[in-house]
Design a protein around this motif. Sequence first.
Motif, mmCIF file in Angstrom:
data_model
loop_
_atom_site.group_PDB
_atom_site.id
_atom_site.type_symbol
_atom_site.label_atom_id
_atom_site.label_comp_id
_atom_site.label_asym_id
_atom_site.label_seq_id
_atom_site.Cartn_x
_atom_site.Cartn_y
_atom_site.Cartn_z
ATOM 1 N N LEU A 11 0.548 -1.255 -0.215
ATOM 2 C CA LEU A 11 -0.094 -0.080 0.692
ATOM 3 C C LEU A 11 0.940 1.438 0.081
ATOM 4 O O LEU A 11 0.105 2.357 -0.254
ATOM 5 C CB LEU A 11 -0.927 -0.012 1.426
ATOM 6 N N CYS A 12 1.709 1.381 0.331
ATOM 7 C CA CYS A 12 2.919 2.651 0.149
ATOM 8 C C CYS A 12 3.529 2.848 -1.031
ATOM 9 O O CYS A 12 2.567 3.583 -1.333
ATOM 10 C CB CYS A 12 4.257 1.527 1.172
ATOM 11 N N SER A 13 3.686 1.578 -1.975
ATOM 12 C CA SER A 13 3.837 1.701 -3.160
ATOM 13 C C SER A 13 2.845 2.557 -3.955
ATOM 14 O O SER A 13 2.933 2.973 -4.767
ATOM 15 C CB SER A 13 4.271 0.691 -3.841
ATOM 16 N N ALA A 14 1.703 1.880 -3.328
ATOM 17 C CA ALA A 14 0.527 2.646 -4.352
ATOM 18 C C ALA A 14 -0.176 3.589 -4.281
ATOM 19 O O ALA A 14 -0.709 4.455 -4.643
ATOM 20 C CB ALA A 14 -0.887 1.231 -3.744
ATOM 21 N N LEU A 15 0.062 4.312 -2.919
ATOM 22 C CA LEU A 15 -0.304 5.167 -2.230
ATOM 23 C C LEU A 15 0.832 6.426 -3.015
ATOM 24 O O LEU A 15 0.190 7.733 -3.569
ATOM 25 C CB LEU A 15 -0.076 5.564 -1.268
ATOM 26 N N ALA A 16 2.250 6.526 -2.832
ATOM 27 C CA ALA A 16 3.078 7.108 -3.533
ATOM 28 C C ALA A 16 2.421 6.920 -5.295
ATOM 29 O O ALA A 16 2.357 8.533 -6.131
ATOM 30 C CB ALA A 16 4.326 6.477 -3.709
ATOM 31 N N ALA A 17 1.807 5.953 -5.848
ATOM 32 C CA ALA A 17 1.603 6.862 -7.773
ATOM 33 C C ALA A 17 0.698 7.592 -7.207
ATOM 34 O O ALA A 17 0.273 7.976 -8.483
ATOM 35 C CB ALA A 17 0.984 4.964 -7.867
ATOM 36 N N LEU A 110 -3.932 -7.345 -7.818
ATOM 37 C CA LEU A 110 -2.988 -6.250 -7.949
ATOM 38 C C LEU A 110 -3.478 -4.662 -7.601
ATOM 39 O O LEU A 110 -3.764 -4.295 -6.836
ATOM 40 C CB LEU A 110 -1.695 -6.387 -8.217
ATOM 41 N N GLY A 111 -4.561 -4.643 -8.839
ATOM 42 C CA GLY A 111 -5.900 -4.105 -9.531
ATOM 43 C C GLY A 111 -6.693 -3.837 -8.206
ATOM 44 O O GLY A 111 -7.160 -2.502 -8.569
ATOM 45 N N GLN A 112 -7.064 -5.393 -7.987
ATOM 46 C CA GLN A 112 -7.939 -4.865 -6.676
ATOM 47 C C GLN A 112 -7.809 -4.585 -5.159
ATOM 48 O O GLN A 112 -8.102 -3.142 -5.040
ATOM 49 C CB GLN A 112 -8.854 -6.028 -6.500
ATOM 50 N N VAL A 113 -6.487 -4.328 -5.125
ATOM 51 C CA VAL A 113 -5.890 -3.748 -4.187
ATOM 52 C C VAL A 113 -5.365 -2.458 -3.874
ATOM 53 O O VAL A 113 -6.005 -1.812 -2.532
ATOM 54 C CB VAL A 113 -4.608 -4.880 -3.292
ATOM 55 N N LEU A 114 -5.107 -1.941 -5.367
ATOM 56 C CA LEU A 114 -5.120 -0.342 -5.518
ATOM 57 C C LEU A 114 -5.851 0.119 -5.102
ATOM 58 O O LEU A 114 -6.263 1.455 -4.484
ATOM 59 C CB LEU A 114 -4.051 -0.340 -6.658
ATOM 60 N N GLY A 115 -7.693 -0.780 -5.579
ATOM 61 C CA GLY A 115 -8.794 -0.086 -5.877
ATOM 62 C C GLY A 115 -9.414 0.420 -4.531
ATOM 63 O O GLY A 115 -9.873 0.796 -4.310
ATOM 64 N N ALA A 117 -7.901 0.178 -1.631
ATOM 65 C CA ALA A 117 -7.503 1.429 -1.101
ATOM 66 C C ALA A 117 -7.431 2.652 -1.199
ATOM 67 O O ALA A 117 -6.954 3.811 -0.900
ATOM 68 C CB ALA A 117 -5.878 0.890 -0.698
ATOM 69 N N GLY A 118 -8.027 3.206 -2.652
ATOM 70 C CA GLY A 118 -8.834 3.846 -2.956
ATOM 71 C C GLY A 118 -7.899 4.520 -3.942
ATOM 72 O O GLY A 118 -7.607 5.937 -4.609
ATOM 73 N N PHE A 119 -6.938 4.087 -4.691
ATOM 74 C CA PHE A 119 -5.635 4.165 -5.903
ATOM 75 C C PHE A 119 -6.315 3.998 -6.703
ATOM 76 O O PHE A 119 -7.723 3.111 -7.446
ATOM 77 C CB PHE A 119 -4.619 3.582 -5.320
ATOM 78 N N SER A 120 -5.186 3.697 -7.477
ATOM 79 C CA SER A 120 -5.532 2.965 -8.874
ATOM 80 C C SER A 120 -4.399 2.321 -9.694
ATOM 81 O O SER A 120 -3.327 2.922 -9.311
ATOM 82 C CB SER A 120 -6.063 3.806 -10.209
ATOM 83 N N THR A 121 -4.691 1.172 -10.985
ATOM 84 C CA THR A 121 -3.536 0.821 -11.042
ATOM 85 C C THR A 121 -2.907 1.926 -12.405
ATOM 86 O O THR A 121 -1.660 1.138 -12.216
ATOM 87 C CB THR A 121 -4.091 -0.605 -12.599
#
Length: 308
Positions: A11-17, A110-115, A117-121
Amino acid sequence: MIRQFAARMLLCSALAATALTATMPTAQAASEIKVVVNKQPITTFQINQRLAFMKLRRAPGGAEAATNELIDEALKVQEARRRGIQIPDPMVDEAFGRFAKDNKLTEAQLGQVLGQAGFSTKGFKDYIRVQMAWGQAVQANMRQSERLTESEVVQRMLQQGGQKPSTTEYTLQQVIFVVPPAQRGSAMGRRMQEANAMRQRFNSCASTYDLAKGLKDVTVRDLGRVAQPELPPRWKNDIVAGSRGKTTKAIETERGVEFVAICDTRSISDDQAAAMVFQARDMEAMGKQEPDQALLKKLKDRATIVRR
């Protein structure tokens, strides 16, 4: 870069994106511009996103530290753009897939996890693209930074007692077993086997085209003569460790599966070779001093950064 990310919280990387590429109209409309970096704005929305990222990383610092990270990223993007560096989609897709695999996830998961968390692929892929582009910008800066003049080469040689350094020049061919992005999961293993089978039959560059004729979607490129200091980092160690009539190991790349054939080698010691040797030594010394930070400092010194 992606392998390093795999050791961190997903989630850290996802948030960075998201901090870099989030596009939420309502939040953006309510945010204010806090910093302008060479005419590129950084908003309170982005700063708040980066603060969340820092909390997940347990990184110290508040809004000021978050702002500084975003300033650094803006400078990196601008430098990559100035150098005309563009990262193709297949490279980004490959890195995204490798990140998912390292985290024991499919790309869809991975896309589901990002989504969730409120983020996106797309946001994460955009962040990956920036990191790759910055890496290329740093390498390009190291290669071109202050090419030695003829007088500087002479001075270096005098410091070494007049001895002119020599280096090895390689004549190379590149063999690419093309794998379309949509087939990477299903075809990569088979193409790797085909590439290794061709490597086993290889004995000289004169026969490479004949070996490739009976294979589907195989490209052979003559790379010509390349001096050791200018060998591509991806292949350098294997080429230096190899010999005439041999090949590097086959590896997965953004294009498919590739290897490099060593057609010929020779020692060169002309003025141009001497300049390359000295330049390579300077680059190695810079590498010990973290050249990415050196370039970033130079960009900051030259930048117009307005805080509001």
